[in-house]
Design an enzyme around this catalytic site. Structure first.
Site, mmCIF file in Angstrom:
data_model
loop_
_atom_site.group_PDB
_atom_site.id
_atom_site.type_symbol
_atom_site.label_atom_id
_atom_site.label_comp_id
_atom_site.label_asym_id
_atom_site.label_seq_id
_atom_site.Cartn_x
_atom_site.Cartn_y
_atom_site.Cartn_z
ATOM 1 N N GLU A 28 -0.056 -10.349 -3.517
ATOM 2 C CA GLU A 28 0.541 -11.064 -2.363
ATOM 3 C C GLU A 28 0.366 -12.579 -2.367
ATOM 4 O OE1 GLU A 28 -1.120 -9.181 1.120
ATOM 5 O OE2 GLU A 28 -0.194 -7.258 0.672
ATOM 6 N N ASN A 44 1.389 -7.698 -7.738
ATOM 7 C CA ASN A 44 1.740 -6.744 -6.682
ATOM 8 C C ASN A 44 2.110 -7.496 -5.393
ATOM 9 O OD1 ASN A 44 1.672 -3.875 -5.887
ATOM 10 N ND2 ASN A 44 -0.090 -4.414 -4.589
ATOM 11 N N HIS A 94 6.050 -0.827 1.553
ATOM 12 C CA HIS A 94 5.752 -0.516 2.957
ATOM 13 C C HIS A 94 7.057 -0.760 3.702
ATOM 14 C CE1 HIS A 94 1.495 -0.124 2.291
ATOM 15 N NE2 HIS A 94 1.441 -1.314 1.719
ATOM 16 N N GLU A 124 2.530 1.260 -3.016
ATOM 17 C CA GLU A 124 1.876 1.550 -1.723
ATOM 18 C C GLU A 124 2.878 2.175 -0.756
ATOM 19 O OE1 GLU A 124 -0.216 -1.920 -0.244
ATOM 20 O OE2 GLU A 124 -0.878 -2.489 -2.246
ATOM 21 N N ASP A 141 4.986 3.838 1.941
ATOM 22 C CA ASP A 141 5.003 4.562 3.208
ATOM 23 C C ASP A 141 6.266 4.132 3.947
ATOM 24 O OD1 ASP A 141 4.101 2.009 4.185
ATOM 25 O OD2 ASP A 141 2.053 2.727 4.451
HETATM 26 C C1 XIL Z 1 -4.941 -2.097 3.614
HETATM 27 C C2 XIL Z 1 -5.756 -0.830 3.831
HETATM 28 O O1 XIL Z 1 -4.880 0.259 3.817
HETATM 29 C C3 XIL Z 1 -6.513 -0.904 5.119
HETATM 30 O O2 XIL Z 1 -7.389 0.211 5.248
HETATM 31 C C4 XIL Z 1 -7.327 -2.195 5.184
HETATM 32 O O3 XIL Z 1 -7.946 -2.307 6.421
HETATM 33 C C5 XIL Z 1 -6.420 -3.387 4.930
HETATM 34 O O4 XIL Z 1 -5.743 -3.242 3.712
HETATM 35 N N1 XIL Z 1 -1.230 -4.425 1.050
HETATM 36 C C6 XIL Z 1 -2.223 -4.120 0.162
HETATM 37 C C7 XIL Z 1 -3.283 -3.154 0.541
HETATM 38 O O5 XIL Z 1 -2.172 -4.570 -0.988
HETATM 39 O O6 XIL Z 1 -4.499 -3.454 -0.058
HETATM 40 C C8 XIL Z 1 -3.446 -3.086 2.040
HETATM 41 O O7 XIL Z 1 -4.378 -2.048 2.334
HETATM 42 C C9 XIL Z 1 -2.116 -2.834 2.700
HETATM 43 C C10 XIL Z 1 -1.167 -3.966 2.410
#
Ligand code: XIL
Length: 354
Positions: A158, A198, A234, A262, A264
């Site tokens: 990020e 990422n 996401h 990741e 969802d």
């Molecule tokens: C999130 C976790 O899911 C949470 O439990 C934590 O509190 C914060 O981080 N992008 C990412 C992940 O790369 O590492 C993040 O994970 C979600 C967004």
């Protein structure tokens, strides 16, 4: 009498045959009921070691459903490097041991991020060289510890804002060219690991997408080892498919490996307290999952690093915990760890493609 006993024998025989056939078809359909058996790439989830220990249903899904695992939090700076002179690999090691025992691939997440940074790093004072030593030591200690156990690493997470500019952070503020340096350092420590950049939310953000593509071209031109792009995914039930497709197409065009890292799909992104997860929205969500998987199946096999869900059941999702959205249902397993209709819908949709 003779005739009767012959009849009984025959029937016993055919009953055995029927039982055998039923058993066989049951085995076949049991095989087919696993999503992992339908896709030809690694399929995974991020996991939490406490849940793996404490919750049997969670552990069973982690064991049975996936072929790849990621630590949701326990390899991030804050947890793995709690003090300047101390690394804590305990929880990360637990996940790696579980993955080894159950025959899964491990993906590492994440070496460098602006978030979940320990306080001692935030308080750190030093010149550029001291900052570089700190970051290099962090990356190389973690990557060396897990060398040979990780298929790949999210090296940098990020780094760009929506307008494509470099996100201000401890790293950007103190280390010029920190992204390239991080990839170089990670590669020195674990030359066999597949190294990823990422990020999230590139859909509908052409400047952010372009910044990532420019980064890839720049690193490649300079011979800096980058092997993959992680698209966090996401997304929402109404994320625009043409925009998601464009992100995938542009990412694939780099020739790098692509990880949907990741996944969802939020159904209640505005956190409406009266939201009801009714059939209509659940099936729209299932369609969105189908779209994501089908698009991913179309990319060249050599570029398919895999798809990873962000945790296992709706109850475990960060969208509930981190964003405090109690009425959110973004994954394939419900609060009781039962498969949701979206799971079966995916199986059916993907079957037809195989
Ligand atoms: C999130 C976790 O899911 C949470 O439990 C934590 O509190 C914060 O981080 N992008 C990412 C992940 O790369 O590492 C993040 O994970 C979600 C967004």
């Amino acid at each position: 009498m003779k005739q009767f006993s012959y009849f009984v024998k025959l029937n016993l025989h055919s009953m055995k045959l029927i039982t055998l056939l039923l058993g066989l078809s049951y085995c076949l359909s049991a095989q087919d009921t696993y999503l992992k058996n339908i896709v030809k790439f690694p399929l995974g989830a991020s996991v939490n070691p406490r849940m793996l220990n404490e919750n049997e249903a969670y552990r069973n899904i982690a064991k049975e459903e996936w072929t790849s695992l990621t630590a949701e939090n326990h390899m991030k700076m804050m947890l793995i490097h709690p003090a300047a002179d101390r690394f804590d690999f305990t929880k990360g090691d637990e996940i790696v041991a579980f993955a080894a025992k159950t025959g899964k691939r491990m993906h590492g997440h994440t070496l460098v991020w602006h978030n979940q940074v320990p306080q001692w790093m935030k308080d750190f004072q030093g010149d550029q060289q001291a900052w570089e030593e700190l970051l290099k030591n962090h990356i190389q200690t973690v990557a060396s510890h897990y060398k040979g156990k990780m298929a790949g690493w999210d090296v940098v997470n990020e780094s760009f804002l929506d307008d494509g500019s470099l996100r201000p952070s401890l790293w950007a503020d103190h280390i010029p060219d920190y992204i390239a340096k991080s990839f170089q350092w990670a590669h020195e420590a674990d030359p066999d690991a597949i190294l990823f950049y990422n990020d999230y939310g590139q859909d509908g953000k052409p400047k952010k997408m372009q910044a990532i593509l420019d980064l890839v071209s720049d690193l490649k031109r300079r011979g800096i080892p980058i092997h993959g792009l992680g698209l966090q995914m996401h997304i929402n039930v109404d994320s625009k498919r043409n925009e998601l497709q464009e992100v995938l197409d542009k990412s694939v065009a780099t020739g790098l490996k692509i990880h949907l890292s990741e996944l969802d799909i939020a159904v209640n992104p505005k956190n409406n307290p009266d939201f009801v997860y009714e059939e209509k929205v659940a099936s729209a969500q299932a369609e969105q999952f189908n779209f994501v998987f089908k698009s991913y199946m179309m990319i060249p096999a050599a570029q398919q690093y895999g798809i990873t869900f962000w945790n296992i059941s709706d109850k475990d999702s960060w969208l509930r915990g981190y964003f405090k959205r109690p009425k959110e249902y973004p994954l394939l397993f419900d609060d009781n760890y039962a498969k949701k209709p979206a799971y079966t819908s995916l199986i059916n949709a993907l079957h037809s493609l195989n």
